[in-house]
Write a protein that holds these residues in place. Structure first.
Motif, PDB file in Angstrom:
ATOM      1  N   GLN A 145       0.802  -1.224   0.000  1.00  0.00           N
ATOM      2  CA  GLN A 145       0.000   0.000   0.000  1.00  0.00           C
ATOM      3  C   GLN A 145       0.838   1.278   0.000  1.00  0.00           C
ATOM      4  O   GLN A 145       0.291   2.374  -0.061  1.00  0.00           O
ATOM      5  CB  GLN A 145      -0.945   0.009   1.204  1.00  0.00           C
ATOM      6  N   ALA A 146       2.144   1.126   0.075  1.00  0.00           N
ATOM      7  CA  ALA A 146       3.010   2.299   0.128  1.00  0.00           C
ATOM      8  C   ALA A 146       2.943   3.104  -1.166  1.00  0.00           C
ATOM      9  O   ALA A 146       2.911   2.551  -2.261  1.00  0.00           O
ATOM     10  CB  ALA A 146       4.445   1.870   0.405  1.00  0.00           C
ATOM     11  N   ASP A 147       2.925   4.422  -1.010  1.00  0.00           N
ATOM     12  CA  ASP A 147       2.957   5.318  -2.161  1.00  0.00           C
ATOM     13  C   ASP A 147       4.390   5.620  -2.594  1.00  0.00           C
ATOM     14  O   ASP A 147       4.619   6.133  -3.694  1.00  0.00           O
ATOM     15  CB  ASP A 147       2.262   6.637  -1.807  1.00  0.00           C
ATOM     16  N   GLY A 148       5.350   5.320  -1.723  1.00  0.00           N
ATOM     17  CA  GLY A 148       6.742   5.566  -2.034  1.00  0.00           C
ATOM     18  C   GLY A 148       7.652   4.893  -1.028  1.00  0.00           C
ATOM     19  O   GLY A 148       7.198   4.392   0.012  1.00  0.00           O
ATOM     20  N   PHE A 149       8.948   4.863  -1.355  1.00  0.00           N
ATOM     21  CA  PHE A 149       9.932   4.180  -0.513  1.00  0.00           C
ATOM     22  C   PHE A 149      11.149   5.089  -0.342  1.00  0.00           C
ATOM     23  O   PHE A 149      11.567   5.758  -1.289  1.00  0.00           O
ATOM     24  CB  PHE A 149      10.351   2.852  -1.150  1.00  0.00           C
ATOM     25  N   ILE A 150      11.697   5.091   0.847  1.00  0.00           N
ATOM     26  CA  ILE A 150      12.839   5.944   1.123  1.00  0.00           C
ATOM     27  C   ILE A 150      13.902   5.125   1.850  1.00  0.00           C
ATOM     28  O   ILE A 150      13.572   4.235   2.648  1.00  0.00           O
ATOM     29  CB  ILE A 150      12.403   7.160   1.975  1.00  0.00           C
ATOM     30  N   LYS A 151      15.164   5.410   1.552  1.00  0.00           N
ATOM     31  CA  LYS A 151      16.223   4.667   2.238  1.00  0.00           C
ATOM     32  C   LYS A 151      17.375   5.597   2.592  1.00  0.00           C
ATOM     33  O   LYS A 151      17.601   6.639   1.961  1.00  0.00           O
ATOM     34  CB  LYS A 151      16.735   3.508   1.374  1.00  0.00           C
ATOM     35  N   ILE A 152      18.091   5.203   3.643  1.00  0.00           N
ATOM     36  CA  ILE A 152      19.284   5.916   4.083  1.00  0.00           C
ATOM     37  C   ILE A 152      20.474   5.352   3.304  1.00  0.00           C
ATOM     38  O   ILE A 152      20.677   4.136   3.273  1.00  0.00           O
ATOM     39  CB  ILE A 152      19.505   5.717   5.593  1.00  0.00           C
ATOM     40  N   PRO A 153      21.269   6.196   2.659  1.00  0.00           N
ATOM     41  CA  PRO A 153      22.435   5.664   1.940  1.00  0.00           C
ATOM     42  C   PRO A 153      23.441   5.052   2.902  1.00  0.00           C
ATOM     43  O   PRO A 153      23.744   5.623   3.950  1.00  0.00           O
ATOM     44  CB  PRO A 153      23.006   6.906   1.243  1.00  0.00           C
ATOM     45  N   MET A 154      23.952   3.867   2.579  1.00  0.00           N
ATOM     46  CA  MET A 154      24.923   3.165   3.419  1.00  0.00           C
ATOM     47  C   MET A 154      26.074   2.691   2.544  1.00  0.00           C
ATOM     48  O   MET A 154      25.864   2.283   1.396  1.00  0.00           O
ATOM     49  CB  MET A 154      24.264   1.975   4.117  1.00  0.00           C
ATOM     50  N   VAL A 155      27.275   2.718   3.084  1.00  0.00           N
ATOM     51  CA  VAL A 155      28.449   2.329   2.306  1.00  0.00           C
ATOM     52  C   VAL A 155      29.266   1.245   3.000  1.00  0.00           C
ATOM     53  O   VAL A 155      30.365   0.901   2.546  1.00  0.00           O
ATOM     54  CB  VAL A 155      29.347   3.550   2.015  1.00  0.00           C
ATOM     55  N   GLY A 156      28.731   0.683   4.085  1.00  0.00           N
ATOM     56  CA  GLY A 156      29.448  -0.355   4.808  1.00  0.00           C
ATOM     57  C   GLY A 156      28.908  -1.735   4.502  1.00  0.00           C
ATOM     58  O   GLY A 156      28.084  -1.924   3.601  1.00  0.00           O
ATOM     59  N   PHE A 157      29.357  -2.728   5.275  1.00  0.00           N
ATOM     60  CA  PHE A 157      28.895  -4.105   5.102  1.00  0.00           C
ATOM     61  C   PHE A 157      27.491  -4.302   5.673  1.00  0.00           C
ATOM     62  O   PHE A 157      26.726  -5.132   5.186  1.00  0.00           O
ATOM     63  CB  PHE A 157      29.870  -5.079   5.779  1.00  0.00           C
ATOM     64  N   THR A 158      27.170  -3.563   6.728  1.00  0.00           N
ATOM     65  CA  THR A 158      25.875  -3.719   7.380  1.00  0.00           C
ATOM     66  C   THR A 158      24.773  -3.147   6.496  1.00  0.00           C
ATOM     67  O   THR A 158      24.910  -2.058   5.947  1.00  0.00           O
ATOM     68  CB  THR A 158      25.874  -2.989   8.743  1.00  0.00           C
TER      69      THR A 158
END
Length: 221
Positions: A145-158
């Motif tokens: 049902q989401a109208d959009g998706f947002i993510k935090i940029p990550m550059v590590g292994f986790t």
């Protein structure tokens, strides 16, 4: 409608510093963004998210409790529960329907093929930011049902962050950008009056006795 005379009566009990602090904080409060958390089984995470909402000026937190009963961890929240409005829901569908009816778009905070990096997220639309657990993420129902998706940029292994950390990062970014924009994001005058009354009542010990005395005296006039 707010009883202005009653509000002034209560605020006269408070110190001038307290009243000024309320007004200053309310000038930075917003309902343009709201937060929803889904079945966060670790109580301290719910409380920590609430604290982040309070710190970054998000007035409402929505808690979905389909699987786990909860109570606020006051030590972690550190009084935030007095200043943030908590809306609880027993199902995902009731939460989403309520927020959509209020005009919010549903934004899932999770990596997705159609996701958007945090700095690129369009802040112009009122948005409900949904957070899930680090272990399980958000449910399929929310993702559908989401109208959009947002993510935090990550550059590590986790590949994931604790929910309270994710919420703090996202809310700091979006709230800062919002306050620097020309978007109409502040509470309405009526909402500010409502919060002034609610916060005044929360700040006064023995408020029930004082309230009874006020209305008794009012009725004898």
């Amino acid at each position: 409608m707010i009883d202005i005379d009653y509000l002034h009566f209560l605020e006269n009990i408070l110190t001038d510093n307290r009243k000024e602090r309320f007004l200053n904080v309310l000038q930075n409060r917003t309902k343009h963004f709201t937060v929803a958390i889904e079945d966060v089984f670790q109580m301290h995470n719910t409380s920590a998210v609430m604290r982040s909402c309070e710190v970054f000026g998000i007035q409402e937190l929505n808690v979905i409790e389909e699987k786990f009963g909860k109570k606020i961890d006051k030590e972690i929240a550190m009084g935030a529960q007095k200043w943030v409005d908590i809306n609880t829901f027993d199902s995902v569908s009731s939460c989403i329907d309520t927020l959509k009816n209020k005009g919010y778009q549903i934004i899932a905070t999770t990596p997705h093929e159609k996701d958007c990096l945090l700095d690129d997220f369009d802040i112009s639309k009122p948005s409900a930011l949904f957070f899930g657990t680090e272990r399980d993420g958000l449910s399929d129902e929310i993702l559908r049902q989401a109208d959009g998706f947002i993510k935090i940029p990550m550059v590590g292994f986790t590949e994931s962050l604790n929910i309270s950390v994710s919420a703090a990062i996202i809310l700091q970014n979006l709230s800062d950008r919002l306050r620097k924009s020309d978007i109409s994001w502040k509470l309405t005058d009526q909402e500010i009056l409502e919060k002034r009354l609610y916060w005044a009542k929360n700040s006064i010990k023995d408020i029930k006795r004082i309230e009874e005395r006020y209305y008794l005296e009012l009725n004898t006039l």
